[in-house]
Motif scaffolding. Structure first.
Motif, PDB file in Angstrom:
ATOM      1  N   LEU A   1      -7.671   4.416  -9.245  1.00 23.37           N
ATOM      2  CA  LEU A   1      -7.710   3.601 -10.460  1.00 23.37           C
ATOM      3  C   LEU A   1      -8.137   2.171 -10.127  1.00 23.37           C
ATOM      4  O   LEU A   1      -8.866   1.539 -10.890  1.00 23.37           O
ATOM      5  N   VAL A   2      -7.676   1.660  -9.003  1.00 21.64           N
ATOM      6  CA  VAL A   2      -8.061   0.319  -8.576  1.00 21.64           C
ATOM      7  C   VAL A   2      -9.546   0.288  -8.247  1.00 21.64           C
ATOM      8  O   VAL A   2     -10.281  -0.627  -8.666  1.00 21.64           O
ATOM      9  N   GLU A   3     -10.006   1.279  -7.506  1.00 24.33           N
ATOM     10  CA  GLU A   3     -11.420   1.318  -7.132  1.00 24.33           C
ATOM     11  C   GLU A   3     -12.307   1.391  -8.370  1.00 24.33           C
ATOM     12  O   GLU A   3     -13.340   0.708  -8.458  1.00 24.33           O
ATOM     13  N   SER A   4     -11.913   2.214  -9.340  1.00 25.49           N
ATOM     14  CA  SER A   4     -12.701   2.344 -10.563  1.00 25.49           C
ATOM     15  C   SER A   4     -12.713   1.036 -11.343  1.00 25.49           C
ATOM     16  O   SER A   4     -13.766   0.581 -11.813  1.00 25.49           O
ATOM     17  N   ALA A   5     -11.546   0.409 -11.500  1.00 32.72           N
ATOM     18  CA  ALA A   5     -11.457  -0.834 -12.266  1.00 32.72           C
ATOM     19  C   ALA A   5     -12.289  -1.934 -11.626  1.00 32.72           C
ATOM     20  O   ALA A   5     -12.992  -2.689 -12.306  1.00 32.72           O
ATOM     21  N   MET A   6     -12.247  -2.022 -10.301  1.00 36.16           N
ATOM     22  CA  MET A   6     -12.941  -3.101  -9.611  1.00 36.16           C
ATOM     23  C   MET A   6     -14.438  -2.847  -9.475  1.00 36.16           C
ATOM     24  O   MET A   6     -15.176  -3.737  -9.065  1.00 36.16           O
ATOM     25  N   SER A   7     -14.883  -1.642  -9.818  1.00 34.60           N
ATOM     26  CA  SER A   7     -16.320  -1.369  -9.786  1.00 34.60           C
ATOM     27  C   SER A   7     -17.023  -1.793 -11.068  1.00 34.60           C
ATOM     28  O   SER A   7     -18.256  -1.774 -11.133  1.00 34.60           O
ATOM     29  N   ALA A   8     -16.257  -2.204 -12.087  1.00 27.35           N
ATOM     30  CA  ALA A   8     -16.855  -2.622 -13.351  1.00 27.35           C
ATOM     31  C   ALA A   8     -17.569  -3.959 -13.190  1.00 27.35           C
ATOM     32  O   ALA A   8     -17.147  -4.812 -12.394  1.00 27.35           O
ATOM     33  N   PRO A   9     -18.650  -4.176 -13.928  1.00 27.37           N
ATOM     34  CA  PRO A   9     -19.351  -5.461 -13.850  1.00 27.37           C
ATOM     35  C   PRO A   9     -18.414  -6.628 -14.162  1.00 27.37           C
ATOM     36  O   PRO A   9     -17.650  -6.585 -15.124  1.00 27.37           O
ATOM     37  N   GLY A  10     -18.456  -7.646 -13.315  1.00 25.29           N
ATOM     38  CA  GLY A  10     -17.682  -8.857 -13.565  1.00 25.29           C
ATOM     39  C   GLY A  10     -16.234  -8.814 -13.160  1.00 25.29           C
ATOM     40  O   GLY A  10     -15.517  -9.813 -13.310  1.00 25.29           O
ATOM     41  N   ALA A  11     -15.743  -7.686 -12.633  1.00 28.79           N
ATOM     42  CA  ALA A  11     -14.325  -7.591 -12.262  1.00 28.79           C
ATOM     43  C   ALA A  11     -14.053  -8.419 -11.014  1.00 28.79           C
ATOM     44  O   ALA A  11     -14.659  -8.204  -9.967  1.00 28.79           O
ATOM     45  N   VAL A  12     -13.131  -9.376 -11.135  1.00 30.44           N
ATOM     46  CA  VAL A  12     -12.751 -10.218  -9.996  1.00 30.44           C
ATOM     47  C   VAL A  12     -11.306 -10.004  -9.584  1.00 30.44           C
ATOM     48  O   VAL A  12     -10.855 -10.557  -8.589  1.00 30.44           O
ATOM     49  N   GLY A  13     -10.561  -9.210 -10.345  1.00 31.83           N
ATOM     50  CA  GLY A  13      -9.169  -8.955 -10.040  1.00 31.83           C
ATOM     51  C   GLY A  13      -8.556  -8.050 -11.082  1.00 31.83           C
ATOM     52  O   GLY A  13      -9.253  -7.469 -11.917  1.00 31.83           O
ATOM     53  N   LEU A  14      -7.230  -7.944 -11.033  1.00 27.08           N
ATOM     54  CA  LEU A  14      -6.483  -7.073 -11.929  1.00 27.08           C
ATOM     55  C   LEU A  14      -5.427  -7.883 -12.673  1.00 27.08           C
ATOM     56  O   LEU A  14      -4.936  -8.902 -12.174  1.00 27.08           O
ATOM     57  N   ARG A  15      -5.088  -7.417 -13.878  1.00 29.50           N
ATOM     58  CA  ARG A  15      -4.009  -8.051 -14.636  1.00 29.50           C
ATOM     59  C   ARG A  15      -3.220  -6.971 -15.355  1.00 29.50           C
ATOM     60  O   ARG A  15      -3.782  -6.056 -15.946  1.00 29.50           O
ATOM     61  N   PHE A  16      -1.889  -7.116 -15.323  1.00 32.63           N
ATOM     62  CA  PHE A  16      -1.021  -6.140 -15.963  1.00 32.63           C
ATOM     63  C   PHE A  16       0.112  -6.831 -16.719  1.00 32.63           C
ATOM     64  O   PHE A  16       0.580  -7.903 -16.325  1.00 32.63           O
ATOM     65  N   LEU A  17       0.543  -6.184 -17.804  1.00 33.43           N
ATOM     66  CA  LEU A  17       1.777  -6.556 -18.480  1.00 33.43           C
ATOM     67  C   LEU A  17       2.898  -5.756 -17.837  1.00 33.43           C
ATOM     68  O   LEU A  17       2.987  -4.536 -18.021  1.00 33.43           O
ATOM     69  N   LEU A  18       3.738  -6.415 -17.081  1.00 37.06           N
ATOM     70  CA  LEU A  18       4.850  -5.747 -16.419  1.00 37.06           C
ATOM     71  C   LEU A  18       6.107  -6.024 -17.244  1.00 37.06           C
ATOM     72  O   LEU A  18       7.019  -6.741 -16.824  1.00 37.06           O
ATOM     73  N   VAL A  19       6.125  -5.453 -18.436  1.00 38.09           N
ATOM     74  CA  VAL A  19       7.222  -5.730 -19.373  1.00 38.09           C
ATOM     75  C   VAL A  19       7.957  -4.472 -19.799  1.00 38.09           C
ATOM     76  O   VAL A  19       9.100  -4.559 -20.247  1.00 38.09           O
ATOM     77  N   ASP A  20       7.327  -3.315 -19.692  1.00 35.56           N
ATOM     78  CA  ASP A  20       8.008  -2.060 -19.998  1.00 35.56           C
ATOM     79  C   ASP A  20       9.087  -1.827 -18.940  1.00 35.56           C
ATOM     80  O   ASP A  20       8.805  -1.892 -17.735  1.00 35.56           O
ATOM     81  N   PRO A  21      10.350  -1.575 -19.346  1.00 32.20           N
ATOM     82  CA  PRO A  21      11.421  -1.381 -18.350  1.00 32.20           C
ATOM     83  C   PRO A  21      11.098  -0.313 -17.315  1.00 32.20           C
ATOM     84  O   PRO A  21      11.471  -0.441 -16.150  1.00 32.20           O
ATOM     85  N   ALA A  22      10.387   0.752 -17.731  1.00 32.39           N
ATOM     86  CA  ALA A  22      10.045   1.803 -16.777  1.00 32.39           C
ATOM     87  C   ALA A  22       9.080   1.284 -15.715  1.00 32.39           C
ATOM     88  O   ALA A  22       9.208   1.608 -14.528  1.00 32.39           O
ATOM     89  N   ASP A  23       8.117   0.460 -16.132  1.00 29.33           N
ATOM     90  CA  ASP A  23       7.167  -0.105 -15.174  1.00 29.33           C
ATOM     91  C   ASP A  23       7.856  -1.087 -14.238  1.00 29.33           C
ATOM     92  O   ASP A  23       7.571  -1.127 -13.034  1.00 29.33           O
ATOM     93  N   VAL A  24       8.755  -1.895 -14.788  1.00 32.88           N
ATOM     94  CA  VAL A  24       9.493  -2.844 -13.946  1.00 32.88           C
ATOM     95  C   VAL A  24      10.331  -2.096 -12.916  1.00 32.88           C
ATOM     96  O   VAL A  24      10.391  -2.478 -11.738  1.00 32.88           O
ATOM     97  N   ALA A  25      10.957  -1.009 -13.350  1.00 33.35           N
ATOM     98  CA  ALA A  25      11.767  -0.213 -12.427  1.00 33.35           C
ATOM     99  C   ALA A  25      10.899   0.380 -11.323  1.00 33.35           C
ATOM    100  O   ALA A  25      11.288   0.379 -10.141  1.00 33.35           O
ATOM    101  N   ARG A  26       9.707   0.882 -11.676  1.00 33.96           N
ATOM    102  CA  ARG A  26       8.814   1.438 -10.657  1.00 33.96           C
ATOM    103  C   ARG A  26       8.355   0.348  -9.688  1.00 33.96           C
ATOM    104  O   ARG A  26       8.205   0.597  -8.490  1.00 33.96           O
ATOM    105  N   ALA A  27       8.108  -0.848 -10.215  1.00 33.77           N
ATOM    106  CA  ALA A  27       7.713  -1.954  -9.336  1.00 33.77           C
ATOM    107  C   ALA A  27       8.825  -2.297  -8.360  1.00 33.77           C
ATOM    108  O   ALA A  27       8.571  -2.639  -7.199  1.00 33.77           O
ATOM    109  N   ALA A  28      10.066  -2.194  -8.825  1.00 29.25           N
ATOM    110  CA  ALA A  28      11.210  -2.573  -7.992  1.00 29.25           C
ATOM    111  C   ALA A  28      11.560  -1.499  -6.970  1.00 29.25           C
ATOM    112  O   ALA A  28      12.020  -1.810  -5.866  1.00 29.25           O
ATOM    113  N   ASP A  29      11.357  -0.218  -7.326  1.00 31.56           N
ATOM    114  CA  ASP A  29      11.811   0.851  -6.420  1.00 31.56           C
ATOM    115  C   ASP A  29      10.697   1.476  -5.592  1.00 31.56           C
ATOM    116  O   ASP A  29      10.907   2.476  -4.907  1.00 31.56           O
ATOM    117  N   GLY A  30       9.482   0.893  -5.659  1.00 34.28           N
ATOM    118  CA  GLY A  30       8.389   1.384  -4.830  1.00 34.28           C
ATOM    119  C   GLY A  30       7.461   2.351  -5.516  1.00 34.28           C
ATOM    120  O   GLY A  30       6.477   2.808  -4.911  1.00 34.28           O
TER     121      GLY A  30
END
Length: 268
Positions: free
Chosen positions: A84-113
């Motif tokens: 997913l990272v490789e695909s996103a960064m292959s788009a024209p003009g992509a210089v980085g990534l941005r995410f909304l880390l606000v969903d409790p499930a996503d925050v939990a995944r970020a915290a537990d690996g």
């Protein structure tokens, strides 16, 4: 002085959230407004509410590579991998990534690996990754910064929620300043007029801004607007920094207003 807005949203479809302009903010809209306000470039964070925003971002960067770059995104659901990272960064003009880390499930995944595949891919590529997090979750950014030191993390909007005003909007300031000890963490000074309790030039925000610049240094603070939710013009967002912060001058001002973001994003 080169002026780069560190965060705008471009979109052409309906259904923007109520704290943003409900009408689409198109490429042509942005270019006209940028030209009027003297904005040289803008970092487009494709609108999460528009399913076609990533494709629209690629169009903006393809047609106007000297004006728009993209912080790409994709859903953070279970089962993701570095493709997913490789695909996103292959788009024209992509210089980085941005995410909304606000969903409790996503925050939990970020915290537990559970999102380590993402952070590891970004670390391997030394990518800039911008995160919008809830203020109470700011320590997660510090943990990620320590574990993945080559990933360059940026905190959106000084960590403030877009519907809050001072002092509540920056009740987390101590936690934000603590993150400055990580050299791979920067902050976007975006959305500042939206948290002000007074009109232009928004003096209620000045003490917070100075404390942030003092902690992070001008090479890790990026001016910007999130213009489609600002209570003022784009030109006023510029001059609030360039003409009304007497302690921010010379090379430090040039860095905050654009040069630091260009270097962080490696946008030539």
């Amino acid at each position: 002085m080169r002026i780069i807005d560190a965060q705008i949203h471009l979109w052409a479809g309906p259904d923007a959230p109520p704290h943003h302009t409900r009408a689409p903010f198109t490429i042509d809209d942005a270019l006209a407004a940028m030209n009027e306000a003297g904005i040289d470039r803008a970092v487009n964070c494709p609108a999460v509410w528009d399913a076609d925003a990533n494709a629209y971002a690629a169009l903006a960067a393809t047609d106007h590579p000297d004006r728009f770059a993209t912080m790409a995104w994709f859903p953070l659901g279970p089962g993701g991998d570095r493709s997913l990272v490789e695909s996103a960064m292959s788009a024209p003009g992509a210089v980085g990534l941005r995410f909304l880390l606000v969903d409790p499930a996503d925050v939990a995944r970020a915290a537990d690996g559970g999102l380590d595949w993402l952070w590891r891919a970004a670390d391997d590529r030394e990518l800039p990754v911008a995160l919008m997090v809830l203020p109470d979750d700011l320590p997660v950014i510090g943990t990620l910064a320590a574990r993945f030191p080559r990933m360059r993390l940026t905190v959106d909007h000084l960590g403030a929620l877009p519907w809050l005003r001072l002092p509540e909007a920056m009740a987390h300031l101590a936690a934000l300043l603590d993150l400055a000890r990580h050299p791979n963490v920067a902050v976007k000074a975006t959305g500042i007029p939206g948290m002000a309790t007074d009109p232009f030039p928004f003096p209620s925000t000045h003490d917070t801004l100075r404390r942030v610049v003092d902690a992070y240094g001008p090479d890790r603070v990026f001016w910007g607007t999130d213009i489609t939710r600002m209570p003022c013009t784009w030109a006023e967002c510029v001059t609030a920094f360039t003409e009304h912060l007497p302690w921010l001058t010379g090379r430090d001002l040039e860095l905050v207003m654009g040069d630091a973001a260009a270097a962080w994003l490696r946008w030539p």
